[in-house]
Design a protein around this motif. Structure first.
Motif, mmCIF file in Angstrom:
data_model
loop_
_atom_site.group_PDB
_atom_site.id
_atom_site.type_symbol
_atom_site.label_atom_id
_atom_site.label_comp_id
_atom_site.label_asym_id
_atom_site.label_seq_id
_atom_site.Cartn_x
_atom_site.Cartn_y
_atom_site.Cartn_z
ATOM 1 N N GLY A 155 9.946 -9.222 -0.410
ATOM 2 C CA GLY A 155 9.905 -9.643 0.989
ATOM 3 C C GLY A 155 8.897 -8.931 1.872
ATOM 4 O O GLY A 155 8.794 -9.239 3.065
ATOM 5 N N ALA A 156 8.162 -7.971 1.306
ATOM 6 C CA ALA A 156 7.146 -7.292 2.132
ATOM 7 C C ALA A 156 6.107 -8.320 2.580
ATOM 8 O O ALA A 156 5.705 -9.186 1.808
ATOM 9 C CB ALA A 156 6.487 -6.163 1.347
ATOM 10 N N ASP A 157 5.736 -8.240 3.852
ATOM 11 C CA ASP A 157 4.843 -9.239 4.427
ATOM 12 C C ASP A 157 3.388 -8.776 4.467
ATOM 13 O O ASP A 157 2.476 -9.591 4.382
ATOM 14 C CB ASP A 157 5.262 -9.524 5.883
ATOM 15 C CG ASP A 157 6.711 -9.963 5.979
ATOM 16 O OD1 ASP A 157 6.955 -11.161 5.873
ATOM 17 O OD2 ASP A 157 7.604 -9.091 6.129
ATOM 18 N N ARG A 158 3.226 -7.481 4.683
ATOM 19 C CA ARG A 158 1.875 -6.973 4.951
ATOM 20 C C ARG A 158 1.652 -5.678 4.187
ATOM 21 O O ARG A 158 2.600 -4.997 3.821
ATOM 22 C CB ARG A 158 1.706 -6.684 6.456
ATOM 23 C CG ARG A 158 2.131 -7.839 7.322
ATOM 24 C CD ARG A 158 1.834 -7.575 8.805
ATOM 25 N NE ARG A 158 2.471 -8.619 9.595
ATOM 26 C CZ ARG A 158 3.173 -8.416 10.718
ATOM 27 N NH1 ARG A 158 3.303 -7.193 11.201
ATOM 28 N NH2 ARG A 158 3.716 -9.427 11.345
ATOM 29 N N TYR A 159 0.375 -5.344 4.020
ATOM 30 C CA TYR A 159 0.046 -4.098 3.333
ATOM 31 C C TYR A 159 -1.212 -3.497 3.967
ATOM 32 O O TYR A 159 -2.206 -4.199 4.136
ATOM 33 C CB TYR A 159 -0.196 -4.359 1.846
ATOM 34 C CG TYR A 159 0.047 -3.136 0.973
ATOM 35 C CD1 TYR A 159 1.205 -3.023 0.215
ATOM 36 C CD2 TYR A 159 -0.883 -2.093 0.925
ATOM 37 C CE1 TYR A 159 1.439 -1.900 -0.574
ATOM 38 C CE2 TYR A 159 -0.655 -0.970 0.143
ATOM 39 C CZ TYR A 159 0.510 -0.876 -0.611
ATOM 40 O OH TYR A 159 0.748 0.235 -1.387
ATOM 41 N N LEU A 160 -1.108 -2.239 4.285
ATOM 42 C CA LEU A 160 -2.264 -1.528 4.837
ATOM 43 C C LEU A 160 -2.820 -0.590 3.785
ATOM 44 O O LEU A 160 -2.113 0.293 3.295
ATOM 45 C CB LEU A 160 -1.856 -0.671 6.044
ATOM 46 C CG LEU A 160 -1.261 -1.364 7.267
ATOM 47 C CD1 LEU A 160 -0.808 -0.307 8.288
ATOM 48 C CD2 LEU A 160 -2.294 -2.279 7.897
ATOM 49 N N LEU A 161 -4.073 -0.792 3.449
ATOM 50 C CA LEU A 161 -4.747 0.111 2.513
ATOM 51 C C LEU A 161 -6.185 0.234 2.990
ATOM 52 O O LEU A 161 -7.013 -0.637 2.740
ATOM 53 C CB LEU A 161 -4.710 -0.454 1.088
ATOM 54 C CG LEU A 161 -5.322 0.451 0.014
ATOM 55 C CD1 LEU A 161 -4.410 1.631 -0.303
ATOM 56 C CD2 LEU A 161 -5.617 -0.328 -1.271
ATOM 57 N N ARG A 162 -6.452 1.283 3.710
ATOM 58 C CA ARG A 162 -7.836 1.461 4.164
ATOM 59 C C ARG A 162 -8.746 1.580 2.955
ATOM 60 O O ARG A 162 -8.408 2.301 2.010
ATOM 61 C CB ARG A 162 -7.951 2.708 5.025
ATOM 62 C CG ARG A 162 -7.254 2.567 6.367
ATOM 63 C CD ARG A 162 -7.554 3.795 7.194
ATOM 64 N NE ARG A 162 -6.989 3.722 8.521
ATOM 65 C CZ ARG A 162 -7.166 4.692 9.423
ATOM 66 N NH1 ARG A 162 -7.871 5.774 9.107
ATOM 67 N NH2 ARG A 162 -6.640 4.580 10.618
ATOM 68 N N HIS A 163 -9.875 0.898 3.010
ATOM 69 C CA HIS A 163 -10.793 1.037 1.872
ATOM 70 C C HIS A 163 -11.509 2.383 1.943
ATOM 71 O O HIS A 163 -12.098 2.827 0.988
ATOM 72 C CB HIS A 163 -11.776 -0.144 1.818
ATOM 73 C CG HIS A 163 -12.675 -0.265 2.992
ATOM 74 N ND1 HIS A 163 -12.235 -0.708 4.209
ATOM 75 C CD2 HIS A 163 -13.989 0.021 3.143
ATOM 76 C CE1 HIS A 163 -13.260 -0.701 5.058
ATOM 77 N NE2 HIS A 163 -14.325 -0.256 4.440
#
Ligand code: SAM
Length: 350
Positions: A155-163
């Motif tokens: 159910g996770a909607d978003r993901y933050l992973l700075r390049h």
């Protein structure tokens, strides 16, 4: 051609080339920045009105298996005070946040092996079940594709992973050989492909970063089309290999926020904690440069300053009604309104 015209072209949706971005960065001055911010705010208003989205940030672990040269919670920092919030504590943060009007929870942490995929998916599933009108954002680093798929299914909607940087040589000066540039890029592609609203981003003013590097970051953003972009100044942490280096500037960070708003008109763009740390009114100035998201902390009273990515990291929490009211009034002063809304991307993420 005038630099102002180049900003007009960017505003009109034209793609600029590397030389032009480099020039816009190198030759910037206060007047040009003022012109850019005016355009950037108009663009933000066109898609989002005066609404500012809030994300409840839960910094749930500072154990990390990585050794990034800039980061205070790197594995090699023996002085870091390690902590890990448990399931109940995290759910308590969500409960508090929900009652205050948060409709997005961001679970961020180091790459902590104790938080296995089973534990993460269970947690995400529980939050989504309890708060079905909320979005869950994960920011827990590089994983294999199968893990990302499991988080998404939970159910996770978003993901933050700075390049962190699209310049491979520069990447190598910021990370140990055990970390791979290619893998981080692959993670971002996987996240987007799986269907996450995906955020990437970079630090401004890392040691050795050039205007050309920044131009390349902008070209990468245009190509990758992220739903969110997180940028903030590099701030040294005393117990890291880059602890003696100069910090990045608020001024350049703001200028880049303005450029990014014109480059990706609908992007969700936070005024970050690092920007608020380096400048006392950084958060407000970020909004006035084109940002439309703030991420107040929901875990600070439990964590007590231990999630120390860099020196003097400020507390920008909204853990009770009074603190949230303060944030509302700060935003009101600059003509903006904090909204109770998931604040999903308006971009086509497929
Ligand atoms: N471990 C996860 C990851 O790698 O995405 C999430 C946590 S990580 C600490 C979040 C971000 O903090 C990094 O992507 C990095 O850009 C930023 N950061 C780390 N050290 C910093 C510093 N000294 N100054 C500014 N930002 C920093």
């Amino acid at each position: 051609e005038h630099l102002y015209d180049k900003i007009d072209r960017l505003e009109a949706g034209e793609s600029l080339d590397r030389e032009t971005y480099t020039e816009l960065i190198e030759k910037r001055n206060e007047d040009l920045a003022g012109y850019l911010f005016e355009k950037a705010v108009q663009m933000r208003e066109k898609f989002y009105g005066n609404r500012i989205y809030i994300r409840g940030l839960i910094e749930f672990t500072d154990y990390c298996r990585n050794d990034c040269y800039y980061c205070g919670i790197r594995k090699g920092n023996r002085r870091a005070e390690r902590y890990r919030l448990g399931r109940e504590e995290i759910l308590e943060c969500c409960k508090k946040g929900y009652s205050l009007g948060f409709r997005t929870f961001v679970l961020q942490g180091g790459e902590d092996p104790w938080y296995t995929d089973d534990r993460i998916t269970e947690l995400v599933g529980t939050i989504k079940k309890k708060y079905s009108d909320c979005a869950v954002t994960l920011s827990i680093g590089e994983k294999e594709r199968e893990s990302y798929e499991r988080y998404f299914e939970a159910g996770a909607d978003r993901y933050l992973l700075r390049h962190e940087t699209v310049c491979e040589e520069h990447y190598k000066t910021l990370h140990p050989p055990s970390m791979s540039y290619a893998h981080r890029q692959e993670c971002l592609k996987n996240l987007k492909d799986i269907g996450f609203q995906t955020g990437c981003g970079f630090m401004v003013g890392t040691p050795g970063q050039t205007a050309e590097n920044l131009a390349d970051e902008l070209l990468f953003l245009k190509e990758f089309q992220p739903a969110m972009v997180g940028i903030g100044p590099f701030i040294p942490h005393r117990d890291t290999p880059l602890g003696n280096q100069a910090p990045g500037s608020a001024e350049l960070t703001l200028y880049l926020l303005g450029l990014i708003r014109l480059l990706l008109p609908k992007v969700l763009l936070p005024a970050t904690t690092a920007l608020g740390t380096i400048s006392h009114d950084g958060r407000e100035r970020g909004i006035l440069a084109g940002a439309n998201v703030v991420m107040p902390n929901l875990s600070a009273s439990l964590v007590q300053g231990k999630y120390e990515l860099y020196d003097h990291k400020i507390y920008t929490g909204a853990e009770n009604a009074a603190e949230l009211e303060l944030l509302r009034s700060c935003m009101k002063k600059i003509g903006c309104e904090v909204t109770v809304d998931r604040g999903d991307t308006k971009m086509d993420t497929r």
